[in-house]
Design a protein around this motif. Structure first.
Motif, short mmCIF file in Angstrom:
data_model
loop_
_atom_site.label_atom_id
_atom_site.label_comp_id
_atom_site.label_asym_id
_atom_site.label_seq_id
_atom_site.Cartn_x
_atom_site.Cartn_y
_atom_site.Cartn_z
N ASP A 81 0.85 -1.18 0.00
CA ASP A 81 0.00 0.00 0.00
C ASP A 81 0.89 1.24 0.00
OD1 ASP A 81 -1.65 2.12 0.54
OD2 ASP A 81 -2.52 1.28 2.36
N THR A 82 0.98 1.93 -1.13
CA THR A 82 1.89 3.07 -1.25
C THR A 82 1.45 4.27 -0.44
OG1 THR A 82 0.75 3.80 -3.24
CG2 THR A 82 2.69 2.37 -3.53
N THR A 83 0.30 4.21 0.21
CA THR A 83 -0.10 5.33 1.05
C THR A 83 0.46 5.18 2.46
OG1 THR A 83 -2.17 4.32 1.81
CG2 THR A 83 -2.25 5.62 -0.23
N ARG A 84 1.11 4.07 2.80
CA ARG A 84 1.60 3.84 4.15
C ARG A 84 3.08 3.46 4.21
NH1 ARG A 84 -0.31 6.11 7.94
NH2 ARG A 84 0.67 4.63 9.29
N PRO A 85 3.95 4.04 3.40
CA PRO A 85 5.36 3.64 3.48
C PRO A 85 6.11 4.43 4.54
CG PRO A 85 5.11 5.19 1.73
CD PRO A 85 3.72 4.98 2.33
N TYR A 86 5.47 4.66 5.68
CA TYR A 86 6.04 5.56 6.66
C TYR A 86 6.82 4.81 7.72
CZ TYR A 86 2.56 8.41 4.35
OH TYR A 86 1.82 9.04 3.41
N PRO A 87 7.69 5.52 8.41
CA PRO A 87 8.43 4.91 9.51
C PRO A 87 7.50 4.37 10.58
CG PRO A 87 9.39 7.01 8.88
CD PRO A 87 8.08 6.90 8.15
N ILE A 88 8.08 3.59 11.47
CA ILE A 88 7.32 2.92 12.52
C ILE A 88 7.66 3.56 13.87
CG2 ILE A 88 7.02 0.71 13.72
CD1 ILE A 88 7.89 -0.59 10.99
N ILE A 89 6.63 3.91 14.63
CA ILE A 89 6.87 4.40 15.99
C ILE A 89 7.27 3.20 16.83
CG2 ILE A 89 5.80 5.34 18.07
CD1 ILE A 89 4.14 7.15 16.41
#
Length: 184
Positions: A81-89
């Protein structure tokens, strides 16, 4: 750019750099919570026939092809899902979303250059249908994002999304950083 902002907020990186440049930092993007990321990992393993969490499972995961060749992560895992390639808390290296960390004054007090590019919205591929869904404050939006009255709905929605996802967040981070007394 996102990584630069997280380095600015990292206790472990403090003192390792004396200036920073973030281009396309997406300062209001929300990192993925650890429990959600772990769930994606389980789904990715299961989608590839890997069960369990021991050394054998880790070895099997390492043998999977790199994303970009034959992707081993079907859409159901959330990893494609290219809308969620974010870092992880994770609570250690990444404790807060970028904007929250800057608002708390946790970033390194070093000179910062921050900005984005025109049409950054192309990364999110907004559509004319999204433009057509906007009903609230349409006249103000058109005045801001179509001052020449071109009627080009795709360009208007691209400009709006660029302002929402890049321009405003960059300006917010710059304002927060100036409060520390650091040049931006």
């Amino acid at each position: 750019g996102i990584s630069v902002h997280y380095l600015m907020l990292s206790d472990e990186a403090r003192g390792l750099f004396h200036k920073a440049i973030s281009e396309s930092g997406f300062g209001r993007n929300q990192p993925t919570p650890l429990n959600v990321a772990l769930g994606y990992g389980v789904k990715a393993a299961e989608a590839n026939g890997i069960k369990g969490d021991g050394p054998d499972a880790a070895a099997a995961l390492r043998k999977l092809p790199i994303i970009g060749r034959e992707t081993p992560f079907p859409a159901a895992t959330g990893l494609s899902d290219t809308t969620r390639p974010y870092p992880i808390i994770d609570g250690r290296y990444i404790k807060d979303p970028i904007a929250d960390g800057y608002a708390k004054g946790r970033q390194a007090k070093v000179p910062l250059i921050t900005g984005g590019n025109s049409n950054e919205a192309s990364l999110f591929r907004p559509t004319v249908a999204q433009f057509d869904e906007i009903t609230d404050r349409r006249e103000q939006m058109l005045a801001l994002f179509d001052p020449k009255k071109t009627g080009n709905k795709l360009q208007i929605i691209n400009d709006l999304v660029t302002a929402q996802r890049v321009t405003e967040p960059d300006r917010n981070l710059a304002r927060q950083h100036v409060k520390l007394g650091a040049p931006v």
